[in-house]
Design a protein around this motif. Structure first.
Motif, PDB file in Angstrom:
ATOM      1  N   ARG A 191      37.539 108.213   2.272  1.00 16.48           N
ATOM      2  CA  ARG A 191      37.778 109.427   1.486  1.00 16.48           C
ATOM      3  C   ARG A 191      37.797 110.618   2.435  1.00 16.48           C
ATOM      4  O   ARG A 191      36.900 110.757   3.270  1.00 16.48           O
ATOM      5  CB  ARG A 191      36.673 109.577   0.442  1.00 16.48           C
ATOM      6  N   ILE A 192      38.834 111.443   2.325  1.00 13.37           N
ATOM      7  CA  ILE A 192      38.972 112.601   3.204  1.00 13.37           C
ATOM      8  C   ILE A 192      39.262 113.835   2.366  1.00 13.37           C
ATOM      9  O   ILE A 192      40.246 113.884   1.624  1.00 13.37           O
ATOM     10  CB  ILE A 192      40.107 112.394   4.230  1.00 13.37           C
ATOM     11  N   LYS A 193      38.409 114.805   2.473  1.00  7.64           N
ATOM     12  CA  LYS A 193      38.593 116.074   1.766  1.00  7.64           C
ATOM     13  C   LYS A 193      39.410 117.005   2.654  1.00  7.64           C
ATOM     14  O   LYS A 193      39.140 117.127   3.854  1.00  7.64           O
ATOM     15  CB  LYS A 193      37.227 116.693   1.462  1.00  7.64           C
ATOM     16  N   VAL A 194      40.408 117.668   2.091  1.00  8.03           N
ATOM     17  CA  VAL A 194      41.258 118.595   2.841  1.00  8.03           C
ATOM     18  C   VAL A 194      40.922 120.019   2.397  1.00  8.03           C
ATOM     19  O   VAL A 194      40.912 120.326   1.201  1.00  8.03           O
ATOM     20  CB  VAL A 194      42.751 118.303   2.612  1.00  8.03           C
TER      21      VAL A 194
ATOM     22  N   ASN B 155      39.177 124.448  -1.188  1.00 10.80           N
ATOM     23  CA  ASN B 155      39.387 123.010  -1.289  1.00 10.80           C
ATOM     24  C   ASN B 155      40.781 122.714  -1.829  1.00 10.80           C
ATOM     25  O   ASN B 155      41.168 123.231  -2.874  1.00 10.80           O
ATOM     26  CB  ASN B 155      38.315 122.387  -2.193  1.00 10.80           C
ATOM     27  N   ILE B 156      41.551 121.878  -1.117  1.00 11.49           N
ATOM     28  CA  ILE B 156      42.899 121.508  -1.563  1.00 11.49           C
ATOM     29  C   ILE B 156      42.870 120.219  -2.377  1.00 11.49           C
ATOM     30  O   ILE B 156      43.487 120.113  -3.425  1.00 11.49           O
ATOM     31  CB  ILE B 156      43.844 121.348  -0.360  1.00 11.49           C
ATOM     32  N   GLY B 157      42.165 119.210  -1.890  1.00 12.36           N
ATOM     33  CA  GLY B 157      42.121 117.926  -2.590  1.00 12.36           C
ATOM     34  C   GLY B 157      41.637 116.827  -1.657  1.00 12.36           C
ATOM     35  O   GLY B 157      41.068 117.101  -0.592  1.00 12.36           O
ATOM     36  N   TYR B 158      41.871 115.567  -2.060  1.00 14.04           N
ATOM     37  CA  TYR B 158      41.331 114.419  -1.331  1.00 14.04           C
ATOM     38  C   TYR B 158      42.409 113.383  -1.044  1.00 14.04           C
ATOM     39  O   TYR B 158      43.281 113.133  -1.872  1.00 14.04           O
ATOM     40  CB  TYR B 158      40.228 113.738  -2.146  1.00 14.04           C
TER      41      TYR B 158
ATOM     42  N   GLU C 119      46.759 106.859   8.698  1.00 13.43           N
ATOM     43  CA  GLU C 119      48.148 107.233   8.468  1.00 13.43           C
ATOM     44  C   GLU C 119      48.382 107.278   6.963  1.00 13.43           C
ATOM     45  O   GLU C 119      48.019 106.345   6.250  1.00 13.43           O
ATOM     46  CB  GLU C 119      49.102 106.220   9.102  1.00 13.43           C
ATOM     47  N   GLU C 120      48.986 108.359   6.497  1.00  7.39           N
ATOM     48  CA  GLU C 120      49.261 108.510   5.076  1.00  7.39           C
ATOM     49  C   GLU C 120      50.634 109.151   4.881  1.00  7.39           C
ATOM     50  O   GLU C 120      51.004 110.078   5.605  1.00  7.39           O
ATOM     51  CB  GLU C 120      48.211 109.385   4.404  1.00  7.39           C
ATOM     52  N   SER C 121      51.363 108.670   3.908  1.00  2.00           N
ATOM     53  CA  SER C 121      52.638 109.299   3.545  1.00  2.00           C
ATOM     54  C   SER C 121      52.366 110.563   2.746  1.00  2.00           C
ATOM     55  O   SER C 121      51.542 110.552   1.823  1.00  2.00           O
ATOM     56  CB  SER C 121      53.487 108.340   2.718  1.00  2.00           C
TER      57      SER C 121
ATOM     58  N   HIS D 173      50.153 110.735  -4.559  1.00  2.00           N
ATOM     59  CA  HIS D 173      48.809 110.361  -4.095  1.00  2.00           C
ATOM     60  C   HIS D 173      48.273 111.324  -3.041  1.00  2.00           C
ATOM     61  O   HIS D 173      47.079 111.346  -2.774  1.00  2.00           O
ATOM     62  CB  HIS D 173      48.827 108.952  -3.513  1.00  2.00           C
ATOM     63  N   SER D 174      49.147 112.120  -2.425  1.00  2.00           N
ATOM     64  CA  SER D 174      48.726 113.016  -1.357  1.00  2.00           C
ATOM     65  C   SER D 174      48.316 114.383  -1.901  1.00  2.00           C
ATOM     66  O   SER D 174      49.015 114.947  -2.739  1.00  2.00           O
ATOM     67  CB  SER D 174      49.856 113.197  -0.334  1.00  2.00           C
TER      68      SER D 174
END
Length: 239
Positions: free
Chosen positions: A78-81, A88-91, A136-138, A167-168
């Motif tokens: 889990r990564i919080k951005v 906070n933008i999201g996860y 790595e994430e799309s 999902h991003s």
């Protein structure tokens, strides 16, 4: 992606020091530094790009006594951005490997008279353990968002932001407009396994017994680790 993806492991509430149910301050501090950042185009017609970030993670013992934790099962999922201003933008919710063990395998690995070196670490006060975390994430080139003002039951006017399903939490457009973002990584250290019914399981009593067995070596800590926000500068990557 370097993990075989099948399902998301739900984070489970875990014991820390002391008796069952007693929550103690986290003795471990998780930090990270950026080794490499890439934004890769899939093809000319794709509406998505591949975001790849390589991190060097450091766990340090902030307690005045030895801390034992499981190192052979660490799963950062889990990564919080966060924007540079703290918003906070999201996860990102990363998926985990399908190759989870049975309790019998866990017991064979861990149920020893002393913490097994292959699956655990003993950190002395101010001791440090390092590991690499690459993901790595799309992400979409752009997330379609719209704003609408609504009035709630109290007569207050609220601004509601809606967006297309993806999902991003961020897009390439977001990165271009916020060239510096902070990423906060959450890692689960305590192992989970499949029970006899192939259901995700975790037995806190089992880890309590290990805590008692290993008490002469240090305090067994089994919670999740949440890193300090890691600043990722995309300025060079975007050139």
């Amino acid at each position: 992606m370097r993990y075989l993806v099948v399902f998301t492991v739900l984070l489970l509430n875990a014991l820390t020091f002391g008796q069952t149910g007693k929550v103690e301050p986290n003795p471990l501090l998780l930090k990270g530094t950026v080794k490499n950042v890439e934004i890769k185009k899939r093809n000319a017609s794709s509406k998505e790009v591949l975001l790849a970030i390589d991190l060097k993670m450091t766990v340090s013992n902030e307690a005045p006594e030895n801390v034992i934790f499981f190192s052979g099962y660490n799963q950062c999922n889990r990564i919080k951005v966060i924007k540079a201003n703290g918003e906070n933008i999201g996860y990102f919710s990363l998926l985990t490997s399908s190759f989870l063990p049975k309790l019998k395998q866990i017991d064979e690995n861990l149920n020893k008279n002393s913490p097994p070196e292959k699956f655990s670490k003993i950190l002395q006060p101010n001791g440090i353990w390092e590991f690499d975390f690459d993901f790595e994430e799309s992400i979409p080139a752009k997330i379609e968002r719209s704003e609408e003002k609504v009035v709630n039951e109290k007569g207050e006017t609220l601004l509601v932001v809606t967006e297309g399903i993806h999902h991003s939490p961020i897009s390439l457009e977001d990165i271009r407009s916020n060239s510096q973002l902070k990423f906060q990584v959450e890692c689960r250290l305590m192992p989970v396994w499949f029970d006899n019914n192939n259901q995700l399981a975790q037995n806190l009593t089992y880890f309590g017994k290990l805590r008692d067995k290993w008490k002469n070596y240090g305090n067994l800590w089994t919670g999740n680790l949440i890193s300090e926000p890691i600043l990722v500068d995309f300025e060079e990557t975007l050139k």
